[in-house]
Scaffold this motif. Structure first.
Motif, PDB file in Angstrom:
ATOM      1  N   LEU A   1       1.036  -0.913   0.010  1.00 59.86           N
ATOM      2  CA  LEU A   1       0.282   0.109  -0.388  1.00 59.86           C
ATOM      3  C   LEU A   1       1.164   1.285  -0.296  1.00 59.86           C
ATOM      4  CD1 LEU A   1      -2.862  -1.181   2.403  1.00 59.86           C
ATOM      5  CD2 LEU A   1      -2.486  -0.641  -0.191  1.00 59.86           C
ATOM      6  N   ASP A   2       2.101   1.255   0.898  1.00 60.21           N
ATOM      7  CA  ASP A   2       3.040   2.688   0.796  1.00 60.21           C
ATOM      8  C   ASP A   2       3.431   2.917  -0.372  1.00 60.21           C
ATOM      9  OD1 ASP A   2       2.411   2.683   3.704  1.00 60.21           O
ATOM     10  OD2 ASP A   2       4.358   0.690   3.764  1.00 60.21           O
ATOM     11  N   PHE A   3       3.918   1.755  -1.264  1.00 61.23           N
ATOM     12  CA  PHE A   3       4.746   1.683  -2.664  1.00 61.23           C
ATOM     13  C   PHE A   3       3.538   2.080  -3.874  1.00 61.23           C
ATOM     14  CE2 PHE A   3       5.306  -0.072  -7.150  1.00 61.23           C
ATOM     15  CZ  PHE A   3       7.022   0.303  -7.193  1.00 61.23           C
ATOM     16  N   VAL A   4       2.100   1.799  -3.697  1.00 61.00           N
ATOM     17  CA  VAL A   4       1.307   2.386  -4.953  1.00 61.00           C
ATOM     18  C   VAL A   4       0.567   3.333  -3.970  1.00 61.00           C
ATOM     19  CG1 VAL A   4      -0.855   2.095  -5.242  1.00 61.00           C
ATOM     20  CG2 VAL A   4      -0.001  -0.314  -4.678  1.00 61.00           C
ATOM     21  N   ALA A   5       0.571   4.164  -2.992  1.00 62.21           N
ATOM     22  CA  ALA A   5       0.687   5.928  -2.882  1.00 62.21           C
ATOM     23  C   ALA A   5       2.282   6.169  -2.788  1.00 62.21           C
ATOM     24  CB  ALA A   5       0.568   5.447  -0.473  1.00 62.21           C
ATOM     25  N   LEU A   6       2.766   5.980  -2.887  1.00 60.60           N
ATOM     26  CA  LEU A   6       4.093   6.490  -3.134  1.00 60.60           C
ATOM     27  C   LEU A   6       3.905   6.662  -5.032  1.00 60.60           C
ATOM     28  CD1 LEU A   6       6.445   5.630  -1.338  1.00 60.60           C
ATOM     29  CD2 LEU A   6       6.377   7.805  -1.239  1.00 60.60           C
ATOM     30  N   MET A   7       3.742   5.455  -5.677  1.00 60.06           N
ATOM     31  CA  MET A   7       3.511   5.907  -7.056  1.00 60.06           C
ATOM     32  C   MET A   7       2.402   6.891  -7.673  1.00 60.06           C
ATOM     33  SD  MET A   7       6.299   3.808  -7.983  1.00 60.06           S
ATOM     34  CE  MET A   7       5.927   3.487  -9.693  1.00 60.06           C
ATOM     35  N   GLU A   8       1.312   6.581  -6.842  1.00 61.09           N
ATOM     36  CA  GLU A   8       0.767   7.118  -7.247  1.00 61.09           C
ATOM     37  C   GLU A   8       0.360   8.476  -6.874  1.00 61.09           C
ATOM     38  OE1 GLU A   8      -1.851   6.268  -9.692  1.00 61.09           O
ATOM     39  OE2 GLU A   8      -1.098   3.961  -9.591  1.00 61.09           O
ATOM     40  N   GLY A   9       1.276   9.289  -6.818  1.00 61.86           N
ATOM     41  CA  GLY A   9       0.749  10.627  -5.277  1.00 61.86           C
ATOM     42  C   GLY A   9      -0.393  10.580  -4.613  1.00 61.86           C
ATOM     43  N   CYS A  10      -0.527   9.476  -4.002  1.00 59.64           N
ATOM     44  CA  CYS A  10      -2.009   9.068  -3.453  1.00 59.64           C
ATOM     45  C   CYS A  10      -2.084   8.799  -1.511  1.00 59.64           C
ATOM     46  CB  CYS A  10      -2.817   8.307  -4.016  1.00 59.64           C
ATOM     47  SG  CYS A  10      -2.802   6.851  -3.587  1.00 59.64           S
TER      48      CYS A  10
END
Ligand SMILES: [Zn+2]
Length: 333
Positions: free
Chosen positions: A83-92
């Motif tokens: 989840l941290d990874f996706v949040a960083l990739m998406e800026g969300c």
């Protein structure tokens, strides 16, 4: 989206980090059994010098990047979960990351899956292609050898032991393809007596698939051997008969019957030598009806194709080649 329901814990357990990496087209190389390494894909990564700082542990489903500037841009944290990874990739936010992940990974909570009865048309709800492939599976696992599967067959079928997170963890994974050869699911075979023996992803409908059909079609054979299981398929293939498909059970669906009669002139049934197998063969012959020629091979009590040697399989199948095509299968049991 604001009211959508999301289970963070379930997502973190069910979605493999490999699936997340594949979604973003991140390619890493394998280091040892459970670690991947390579160039950091995060937008926080600015250092041109640290080209090998991104590490992933597939068993723990976590990642890290030890580049100092990248860490600082992430508030000093070395790494995190999917989840941290996706949040960083998406800026969300983490919550938005979870909703996105749920959307494209197919890990929707079960209550969001449309019940089978309300699905309009079996053709319209075919198993969709998977949007990722498991990259890091152990093709040399001793379980495969113990079942008599040769390294060549392992490679042909893409089998292996999966060490990553999620539904298939600790199981032998078996890729399943559509008739046109698109990867649509993995079956996970337990290797030390766990239940269930096979796991399939939520929403996968085995009644709409014949295992190995795309390879059988590639042979351009007009006769196809039909078996119950994955390992039966492997054994028959290994004995020199690549035109073999599995029902993934001892019953046939209308859809599977249609696939057989669409692509072949003749079916040779080779189900297990037990009551379920014999009853199954009778029902299958009835379902296929007059659309296609059917014959059934009878296995000794308690035997199944994957337990037979290549020589035994060849003897059985050689006999079937001279059987009368129009013979009533029910009388040959
Ligand atoms: Zn980085």
């Amino acid at each position: 989206m604001a009211t959508a329901w999301v289970d963070f814990k379930k997502l973190k357990a069910d979605v493999a980090i490999e699936q997340v990496l594949a979604h973003y087209g991140v390619h890493l190389r394998r280091i040892g059994a459970t670690e991947l390494r390579g160039r950091c894909p995060l937008p926080t990564h600015t250092s041109a010098r640290s080209r090998d700082s991104f590490a992933v542990n597939i068993a723990r489903n976590v990642w890290s990047c030890r580049s100092l500037s990248c860490m600082q841009a992430r508030g000093g944290r070395p790494g995190g979960n999917i989840l941290d990874f996706v949040a960083l990739m998406e800026g969300c936010s983490i919550r938005d990351a979870a909703l996105r992940l749920q959307g494209w990974s197919g890990a929707a909570p079960e209550r969001f899956i449309v019940p089978r009865e309300s699905r309009p048309d079996p053709i319209a709800s075919e198993n969709p292609p998977l949007r990722f492939a498991l990259q890091y599976i152990d093709a040399t696992h001793p379980y495969l050898t113990s079942r008599g599967v040769t390294p060549h067959t392992v490679r042909t079928f893409g089998l292996g032991f999966y060490m990553g997170k999620g539904l298939l963890r600790g199981r032998i994974v078996i890729p399943i393809h559509s008739q046109s050869g698109e990867l649509i699911a993995y079956a996970g075979r337990a290797i030390n007596g766990q239940e269930p023996k096979y796991r399939f992803p939520a929403g996968f409908r085995k009644s709409l698939v014949l295992f190995n059909l795309h390879r059988a079609l590639g042979t351009e054979a007009r006769t196809v051997i039909v078996v119950e299981g994955f390992f039966d398929t492997l054994a028959v293939h290994q004995a020199g008969y690549p035109a073999v498909v599995a029902l993934m059970g001892s019953t046939i669906s209308r859809y599977q019957a249609a696939l057989l009669s669409m692509h072949f002139d003749r079916v040779v049934l080779m189900l297990d030598g037990d009551e379920a197998g014999r009853q199954g063969a009778r029902n299958i012959a009835d379902t296929l009806g007059t659309r296609i020629s059917v014959s059934a091979l009878s296995l000794d009590d308690g035997r199944q194709p994957d337990e037979l040697t290549p020589r035994e399989l060849q003897q059985l199948l050689a006999a079937s080649a001279i059987a009368t095509l129009d013979q009533d299968p029910a009388t040959r049991m």
